[in-house]
Design an enzyme around this catalytic site. Structure first.
Site, PDB file in Angstrom:
ATOM      1  N   ARG A  36      -6.190   7.426  -1.990  1.00 33.04           N
ATOM      2  CA  ARG A  36      -6.593   6.595  -0.508  1.00 33.04           C
ATOM      3  C   ARG A  36      -7.942   6.955  -1.291  1.00 33.04           C
ATOM      4  NH1 ARG A  36      -2.314   9.670   1.704  1.00 33.04           N
ATOM      5  NH2 ARG A  36      -2.999  11.622   1.849  1.00 33.04           N
ATOM      6  N   ASN A  69       8.336  -5.389  11.072  1.00 33.86           N
ATOM      7  CA  ASN A  69       8.590  -5.205  10.069  1.00 33.86           C
ATOM      8  C   ASN A  69       7.982  -6.239   8.798  1.00 33.86           C
ATOM      9  OD1 ASN A  69       9.866  -6.160   7.425  1.00 33.86           O
ATOM     10  ND2 ASN A  69      12.093  -6.461   9.158  1.00 33.86           N
ATOM     11  N   ASP A 127       3.242  -0.912  10.360  1.00 36.20           N
ATOM     12  CA  ASP A 127       4.748  -0.068  10.224  1.00 36.20           C
ATOM     13  C   ASP A 127       5.559  -0.518  11.309  1.00 36.20           C
ATOM     14  OD1 ASP A 127       4.507   2.805   8.686  1.00 36.20           O
ATOM     15  OD2 ASP A 127       6.388   2.137  10.362  1.00 36.20           O
ATOM     16  N   SER A 128       6.941  -0.850  10.759  1.00 39.62           N
ATOM     17  CA  SER A 128       8.116  -0.915  12.306  1.00 39.62           C
ATOM     18  C   SER A 128       8.048   0.582  12.441  1.00 39.62           C
ATOM     19  CB  SER A 128       9.036  -0.758  11.250  1.00 39.62           C
ATOM     20  OG  SER A 128       9.389  -0.101  10.266  1.00 39.62           O
ATOM     21  N   ASP A 184       2.960  -0.198   0.439  1.00 40.33           N
ATOM     22  CA  ASP A 184       3.158   1.410   0.604  1.00 40.33           C
ATOM     23  C   ASP A 184       4.306   1.825   0.707  1.00 40.33           C
ATOM     24  OD1 ASP A 184       3.009   3.765  -0.917  1.00 40.33           O
ATOM     25  OD2 ASP A 184       2.183   5.189   0.356  1.00 40.33           O
ATOM     26  N   PHE A 207       3.205  -0.374   5.317  1.00 42.05           N
ATOM     27  CA  PHE A 207       3.382   0.516   5.560  1.00 42.05           C
ATOM     28  C   PHE A 207       2.617   2.043   6.120  1.00 42.05           C
ATOM     29  CE2 PHE A 207       5.809  -2.384   2.369  1.00 42.05           C
ATOM     30  CZ  PHE A 207       7.100  -2.166   3.062  1.00 42.05           C
ATOM     31  N   CYS A 212       7.781   4.258  -4.988  1.00 42.81           N
ATOM     32  CA  CYS A 212       8.077   5.132  -5.324  1.00 42.81           C
ATOM     33  C   CYS A 212       9.013   5.862  -5.323  1.00 42.81           C
ATOM     34  CB  CYS A 212       7.173   6.219  -3.975  1.00 42.81           C
ATOM     35  SG  CYS A 212       8.320   5.742  -2.645  1.00 42.81           S
TER      36      CYS A 212
HETATM   37  N1  SAH Z   1       1.387   4.868   3.058  1.00 45.46           N
HETATM   38  C1  SAH Z   1       1.342   5.782   3.747  1.00 45.46           C
HETATM   39  C2  SAH Z   1       3.143   6.328   3.292  1.00 45.46           C
HETATM   40  C3  SAH Z   1       4.232   5.574   3.683  1.00 45.46           C
HETATM   41  S1  SAH Z   1       5.403   5.720   3.918  1.00 45.46           S
HETATM   42  C4  SAH Z   1       0.575   6.857   3.443  1.00 45.46           C
HETATM   43  O1  SAH Z   1      -0.137   7.522   2.263  1.00 45.46           O
HETATM   44  O2  SAH Z   1       0.745   7.638   4.669  1.00 45.46           O
HETATM   45  C5  SAH Z   1       6.462   4.591   4.122  1.00 45.46           C
HETATM   46  C6  SAH Z   1       6.044   4.094   5.596  1.00 45.46           C
HETATM   47  O3  SAH Z   1       6.885   2.598   6.124  1.00 45.46           O
HETATM   48  C7  SAH Z   1       6.996   5.053   6.732  1.00 45.46           C
HETATM   49  O4  SAH Z   1       5.788   4.216   7.892  1.00 45.46           O
HETATM   50  C8  SAH Z   1       8.091   3.546   7.778  1.00 45.46           C
HETATM   51  O5  SAH Z   1       8.023   3.475   8.518  1.00 45.46           O
HETATM   52  C9  SAH Z   1       7.809   2.165   7.288  1.00 45.46           C
HETATM   53  N2  SAH Z   1       8.582   0.952   6.824  1.00 45.46           N
HETATM   54  C10 SAH Z   1       9.831   0.956   6.602  1.00 45.46           C
HETATM   55  N3  SAH Z   1       9.812  -0.427   6.099  1.00 45.46           N
HETATM   56  C11 SAH Z   1       9.813  -0.386   6.866  1.00 45.46           C
HETATM   57  C12 SAH Z   1       9.102  -1.688   7.553  1.00 45.46           C
HETATM   58  N4  SAH Z   1      10.314  -2.799   6.611  1.00 45.46           N
HETATM   59  N5  SAH Z   1       8.184  -2.905   7.715  1.00 45.46           N
HETATM   60  C13 SAH Z   1       7.129  -2.252   8.359  1.00 45.46           C
HETATM   61  N6  SAH Z   1       7.496  -1.313   7.422  1.00 45.46           N
HETATM   62  C14 SAH Z   1       8.860  -0.392   7.407  1.00 45.46           C
END
Ligand code: SAH
Length: 409
Positions: free
Chosen positions: A221, A292, A259-260, A313, A237, A353
């Site tokens: 970050r 999504n 984010d979803s 991510d 995400f 991850c």
């Molecule tokens: N980058 C973030 C962590 C990401 S965790 C950080 O540094 O804090 C993964 C995230 O993806 C979660 O918040 C989850 O809600 C979201 N997610 C999972 N599948 C998804 C999709 N198909 N579309 C959008 N968001 C999604």
């Protein structure tokens, strides 16, 4: 005298390489009696003693090694030493100077299989995921409090992997003493706020992901902040806005975050509100979009949008190797769309991850995505978990987070 876990001939090889997991298929028999979590001595078929380990009869990982020195006594003092060493290991890391959120114990990679501990200000959060960790809960918590001086310790042992060890989920306060930092009466549900590189984030230790925050992305970050000046950033995400807020702190021209999860986005917006200096008079340049990512990237492409810097991510698409193929398609899809949405010379910060997708495979997937997008992508930097998430070379599974910073022409 601990019970003996005796191996089939030839099955001692992984232990010779100091890998801390012993699979059920390697075990010929148990000599003596051991309950879940009890310490056993692992012995090769020819009688050589190999390690002291925690026995886990319900798991495919039948034993996790505490020590490769069979003379080691596994007792309270052992955990005091290991926990203190893990905390000390981080004390002088320059990346951690002044950080209020950090990982104190990174399980196998700190010689403490099944034990995770994170610190948020004066609160520690522990996650115990193995039968051995469960057995030594009191010793671990005592040692953690001694080594950190944390006033409060919360347990988040609700990870799915506990089920594989035959353990029920457990959450709640293990210690909750009044502290000068937060005052008295600190209960569940109250926000806990940390500063990371000058940006404030609320951490939900009770119901947030992991122990409340993705500490493994802290160093990345910070890098994003340095790359952001003047850039139109897309953060996919985004969860509670970790990368988004650092992009703003670094001087991004605009940040669109997707984010979803509506609650995650609400928390992200609340986190931004904790940092009014980041917003100043440019509220219109910041958007949290509930969608999504797979669909939204397509919509953005169809609308002819472009970005200068894109972060991908996603969650763990492949928890294990058996999911690798489906996960590969998902990684390919978002990276392909990401490449297409980048302005010429733009930057793609892309992660996996997934334990089931190694660095080599991930790089191949992203290469194929760039190729299909008709773009040339160059590695600017390989990315990994933060410095407080060390990887024991004997335990490559510890390197679950891998990323690439690419310049895409
Ligand atoms: N980058 C973030 C962590 C990401 S965790 C950080 O540094 O804090 C993964 C995230 O993806 C979660 O918040 C989850 O809600 C979201 N997610 C999972 N599948 C998804 C999709 N198909 N579309 C959008 N968001 C999604």
């Amino acid at each position: 005298m601990s019970a003996l876990l005796i191996l089939h001939p030839g099955k001692e090889r992984a232990l010779f390489k100091r890998h801390p997991w012993l699979f059920d298929t390697a075990v010929a028999r148990l000599d003596g009696h051991a309950r879940p979590g009890d310490t056993v001595t692992i012995q090769a078929a020819d009688g050589r003693p190999l390690a002291k380990a925690a026995y886990s009869p319900h798991s495919k990982i039948r034993a996790r090694v505490w020590s490769f020195d069979v003379a080691t006594i596994i007792d309270h003092a052992f955990f005091k030493r290991r926990v203190a060493a893990a905390v000390a290991r981080r004390a002088h890391l320059p990346e951690l100077a002044g950080q209020q959120g950090l990982r104190l114990i990174h399980a196998e990679s700190d010689g403490l299989p099944g034990i995770i501990a994170d610190q948020y200000g004066d609160t520690a959060v522990v996650q115990l995921t193995s039968a051995g960790a469960e057995k030594w809960r009191a010793a671990i918590v005592d040692a953690l409090q001694k080594a950190t001086g944390c006033a409060r310790i919360y347990e988040r042992s609700d990870s799915e992997v506990r089920g594989l060890e035959g353990l029920e989920p457990v959450t709640g306060w293990l210690r909750n003493t009044p502290s000068p930092l937060a005052g008295e009466g600190w209960g569940e549900g109250e926000p806990l706020i940390i500063a990371e590189h000058g940006v404030r984030y609320a951490v939900d230790i009770v119901s947030g992901h992991k122990t409340g925050f993705y500490l493994d992305q802290r160093d990345n970050r910070r890098m994003l902040a340095a790359l952001s000046p003047g850039k139109r950033v897309l953060n996919c995400f985004c969860y509670t806005g970790g990368f988004s807020l650092q992009a703003l702190a670094g001087g991004a021209a605009s940040v669109l975050s997707i984010d979803s999860s509506q609650p995650a986005l609400q928390q992200a917006a609340a986190n931004l509100a904790l940092n009014p200096q980041l917003l100043a008079d440019r509220a219109h340049d910041v958007e949290w979009r509930c969608a999504n990512v797979f669909d939204e990237l397509r919509r953005l492409k169809a609308a002819g949008e472009t970005f200068d810097l894109i972060v991908l991510d996603p969650p763990k698409f492949a928890p294990s190797a058996s999911h690798a193929e489906r996960a590969s398609r998902a990684y390919k899809d978002i990276n392909l769309l990401g490449c297409k949405l980048l302005s010429p010379g733009g930057l793609l910060m892309t992660y996996s991850c997934s334990g089931g997708v190694g660095l080599d495979l991930f790089q191949k997937i992203v290469a194929a995505a760039a190729c299909d997008a008709g773009r040339t992508a160059r590695i600017v930097k390989r990315l990994q978990g933060s410095a407080d998430h060390p990887v024991d070379l004997a335990f490559p599974e510890g390197e679950y987070l891998k990323g690439l910073l690419l310049q895409v022409d």
